[in-house]
Design a protein around this motif. Sequence first.
Motif, PDB file in Angstrom:
ATOM      1  N   ARG A  48       0.849  -1.194   0.000  1.00 53.97           N
ATOM      2  CA  ARG A  48       0.000   0.000   0.000  1.00 53.97           C
ATOM      3  C   ARG A  48       0.886   1.246   0.000  1.00 53.97           C
ATOM      4  O   ARG A  48       1.729   1.404   0.893  1.00 53.97           O
ATOM      5  CB  ARG A  48      -0.900   0.007   1.238  1.00 53.97           C
ATOM      6  CG  ARG A  48      -1.910  -1.116   1.261  1.00 53.97           C
ATOM      7  CD  ARG A  48      -2.729  -1.099   2.538  1.00 53.97           C
ATOM      8  NE  ARG A  48      -3.579   0.067   2.635  1.00 53.97           N
ATOM      9  CZ  ARG A  48      -4.408   0.309   3.660  1.00 53.97           C
ATOM     10  NH1 ARG A  48      -4.457  -0.549   4.675  1.00 53.97           N
ATOM     11  NH2 ARG A  48      -5.158   1.386   3.677  1.00 53.97           N
ATOM     12  N   PRO A  49       0.739   2.118  -0.973  1.00 54.94           N
ATOM     13  CA  PRO A  49       1.519   3.357  -0.988  1.00 54.94           C
ATOM     14  C   PRO A  49       1.264   4.170   0.280  1.00 54.94           C
ATOM     15  O   PRO A  49       0.133   4.240   0.781  1.00 54.94           O
ATOM     16  CB  PRO A  49       0.994   4.088  -2.228  1.00 54.94           C
ATOM     17  CG  PRO A  49       0.419   3.020  -3.102  1.00 54.94           C
ATOM     18  CD  PRO A  49      -0.130   1.997  -2.156  1.00 54.94           C
ATOM     19  N   GLY A  50       2.325   4.742   0.833  1.00 53.76           N
ATOM     20  CA  GLY A  50       2.184   5.565   2.019  1.00 53.76           C
ATOM     21  C   GLY A  50       2.190   4.786   3.319  1.00 53.76           C
ATOM     22  O   GLY A  50       1.941   5.373   4.381  1.00 53.76           O
ATOM     23  N   GLY A  54       6.436  -1.175  10.707  1.00 55.04           N
ATOM     24  CA  GLY A  54       6.985  -0.605  11.931  1.00 55.04           C
ATOM     25  C   GLY A  54       7.456  -1.638  12.931  1.00 55.04           C
ATOM     26  O   GLY A  54       8.241  -1.322  13.820  1.00 55.04           O
ATOM     27  N   ARG A  55       6.967  -2.888  12.802  1.00 54.28           N
ATOM     28  CA  ARG A  55       7.408  -3.943  13.710  1.00 54.28           C
ATOM     29  C   ARG A  55       7.253  -5.294  13.052  1.00 54.28           C
ATOM     30  O   ARG A  55       6.254  -5.556  12.374  1.00 54.28           O
ATOM     31  CB  ARG A  55       6.600  -3.939  15.005  1.00 54.28           C
ATOM     32  CG  ARG A  55       7.189  -4.837  16.101  1.00 54.28           C
ATOM     33  CD  ARG A  55       6.110  -5.581  16.877  1.00 54.28           C
ATOM     34  NE  ARG A  55       5.429  -6.580  16.047  1.00 54.28           N
ATOM     35  CZ  ARG A  55       4.436  -7.347  16.471  1.00 54.28           C
ATOM     36  NH1 ARG A  55       3.982  -7.201  17.706  1.00 54.28           N
ATOM     37  NH2 ARG A  55       3.867  -8.231  15.673  1.00 54.28           N
ATOM     38  N   VAL A  82      -3.609   1.221  10.065  1.00 57.97           N
ATOM     39  CA  VAL A  82      -2.704   0.131  10.435  1.00 57.97           C
ATOM     40  C   VAL A  82      -3.260  -1.180   9.902  1.00 57.97           C
ATOM     41  O   VAL A  82      -4.479  -1.335   9.737  1.00 57.97           O
ATOM     42  CB  VAL A  82      -2.509   0.024  11.963  1.00 57.97           C
ATOM     43  CG1 VAL A  82      -1.857   1.269  12.524  1.00 57.97           C
ATOM     44  CG2 VAL A  82      -3.829  -0.262  12.668  1.00 57.97           C
ATOM     45  N   GLU A  83      -2.369  -2.112   9.615  1.00 54.66           N
ATOM     46  CA  GLU A  83      -2.797  -3.440   9.212  1.00 54.66           C
ATOM     47  C   GLU A  83      -1.788  -4.467   9.699  1.00 54.66           C
ATOM     48  O   GLU A  83      -0.599  -4.177   9.864  1.00 54.66           O
ATOM     49  CB  GLU A  83      -2.985  -3.533   7.705  1.00 54.66           C
ATOM     50  CG  GLU A  83      -1.766  -3.250   6.876  1.00 54.66           C
ATOM     51  CD  GLU A  83      -2.090  -3.253   5.384  1.00 54.66           C
ATOM     52  OE1 GLU A  83      -3.280  -3.162   5.035  1.00 54.66           O
ATOM     53  OE2 GLU A  83      -1.148  -3.352   4.584  1.00 54.66           O
ATOM     54  N   LEU A  84      -2.292  -5.677   9.950  1.00 57.62           N
ATOM     55  CA  LEU A  84      -1.480  -6.761  10.472  1.00 57.62           C
ATOM     56  C   LEU A  84      -1.288  -7.807   9.381  1.00 57.62           C
ATOM     57  O   LEU A  84      -2.247  -8.246   8.746  1.00 57.62           O
ATOM     58  CB  LEU A  84      -2.151  -7.405  11.684  1.00 57.62           C
ATOM     59  CG  LEU A  84      -1.389  -8.527  12.384  1.00 57.62           C
ATOM     60  CD1 LEU A  84      -0.098  -8.014  12.992  1.00 57.62           C
ATOM     61  CD2 LEU A  84      -2.271  -9.178  13.451  1.00 57.62           C
ATOM     62  N   ARG A 103       1.988  -2.948   9.729  1.00 59.72           N
ATOM     63  CA  ARG A 103       2.276  -1.952   8.691  1.00 59.72           C
ATOM     64  C   ARG A 103       1.427  -0.722   8.991  1.00 59.72           C
ATOM     65  O   ARG A 103       0.211  -0.825   9.155  1.00 59.72           O
ATOM     66  CB  ARG A 103       1.977  -2.526   7.307  1.00 59.72           C
ATOM     67  CG  ARG A 103       2.460  -1.662   6.178  1.00 59.72           C
ATOM     68  CD  ARG A 103       2.661  -2.468   4.886  1.00 59.72           C
ATOM     69  NE  ARG A 103       1.480  -3.186   4.448  1.00 59.72           N
ATOM     70  CZ  ARG A 103       1.488  -4.087   3.459  1.00 59.72           C
ATOM     71  NH1 ARG A 103       2.624  -4.385   2.844  1.00 59.72           N
ATOM     72  NH2 ARG A 103       0.380  -4.692   3.103  1.00 59.72           N
ATOM     73  N   LEU A 104       2.080   0.430   9.083  1.00 69.38           N
ATOM     74  CA  LEU A 104       1.428   1.652   9.546  1.00 69.38           C
ATOM     75  C   LEU A 104       1.470   2.735   8.465  1.00 69.38           C
ATOM     76  O   LEU A 104       2.417   2.823   7.683  1.00 69.38           O
ATOM     77  CB  LEU A 104       2.106   2.190  10.812  1.00 69.38           C
ATOM     78  CG  LEU A 104       2.089   1.296  12.053  1.00 69.38           C
ATOM     79  CD1 LEU A 104       3.250   0.290  12.013  1.00 69.38           C
ATOM     80  CD2 LEU A 104       2.206   2.121  13.316  1.00 69.38           C
ATOM     81  N   ARG A 105       0.441   3.565   8.487  1.00 68.76           N
ATOM     82  CA  ARG A 105       0.381   4.687   7.547  1.00 68.76           C
ATOM     83  C   ARG A 105       1.377   5.762   7.958  1.00 68.76           C
ATOM     84  O   ARG A 105       1.459   6.138   9.128  1.00 68.76           O
ATOM     85  CB  ARG A 105      -1.036   5.276   7.518  1.00 68.76           C
ATOM     86  CG  ARG A 105      -1.201   6.465   6.566  1.00 68.76           C
ATOM     87  CD  ARG A 105      -2.663   6.865   6.454  1.00 68.76           C
ATOM     88  NE  ARG A 105      -3.260   7.119   7.757  1.00 68.76           N
ATOM     89  CZ  ARG A 105      -3.155   8.301   8.397  1.00 68.76           C
ATOM     90  NH1 ARG A 105      -2.474   9.297   7.875  1.00 68.76           N
ATOM     91  NH2 ARG A 105      -3.750   8.446   9.579  1.00 68.76           N
ATOM     92  N   VAL A 106       2.152   6.240   6.992  1.00 71.42           N
ATOM     93  CA  VAL A 106       3.103   7.323   7.232  1.00 71.42           C
ATOM     94  C   VAL A 106       2.346   8.648   7.175  1.00 71.42           C
ATOM     95  O   VAL A 106       1.561   8.889   6.248  1.00 71.42           O
ATOM     96  CB  VAL A 106       4.228   7.295   6.183  1.00 71.42           C
ATOM     97  CG1 VAL A 106       5.191   8.463   6.388  1.00 71.42           C
ATOM     98  CG2 VAL A 106       4.981   5.975   6.247  1.00 71.42           C
TER      99      VAL A 106
END
Length: 260
Positions: A48-50, A54-55, A82-84, A103-106
């Motif tokens: 996903r763009p953007g 993060g972990r 956020v998505e796992l 995965r987190l949105r910037v």
Amino acid sequence: MAFYLSDPGDPSRFHSTELTRGPWSPDAQHAGPPSALLGHVIERCDPRPGFQVGRVAVEILGPVPLAPLTVTAKVVRSGRSVELIEATMSSERGPVMQATAWRLRVAEPVLDVPAEFLPSGTRELPVSGTEVFPTDQSVGFHTGIEYRFAAGSFLTPGPAVCWIRLKYPIVEGTTPSPLERALAAADSGNGVSSVLDWAEYLFINTDLTVTLHRHPIGEWVCLDAITHPQPHGIGLAESALFDETGPLGRSTQTLLIAPR
């Protein structure tokens, strides 16, 4: 040369090369390359763009053989911010590693965080390194990366500061991503900061958790590592992660410590 060769007939299939070999067994991999391979597949799972990982938490279910591996990933919890992601690595014997990743949105626009609350502190990369990894294996992970110690050494017990660079791609035909570089390096925390004699003790990590507030810039990742052993045989290795511009995040490894 690469740690893994892709299978032209199956995008989820990867062939392990000798560069993945660990220090103690000619038939088992160091956990650094397969952790990075999990990161490779996670980043390519419905990208996903953007968004940025993060972990990553890796569970080591058993020895990873020098054999073909199947690695799959899927989004198990999707959201606007956020998505796992879950990933599984299997050999012909079954699953050998599992991982979850957030995965987190910037933020856009960039948040106005006061400078005094931002992680800071540059690190100087040593000019050269001559440290030799203590193993009888002629080819393995230790020959696929470059080590440079700023403090400590493999054979000096206690905390260490060690810079690590991949010499080869994780997967042939690709350039290692910042996440792959961080995961490949972070699994060496317990090795560079060992406190017990390598010849007399095992200190095997059952997991690897890497949390990154930003991804590394450039080829080098620095581990400021320390190992906390306990007499009952359970320990913890933790590393502060850096690149040449400053802090990146943290990694931890749960250790099983036992006489050989």
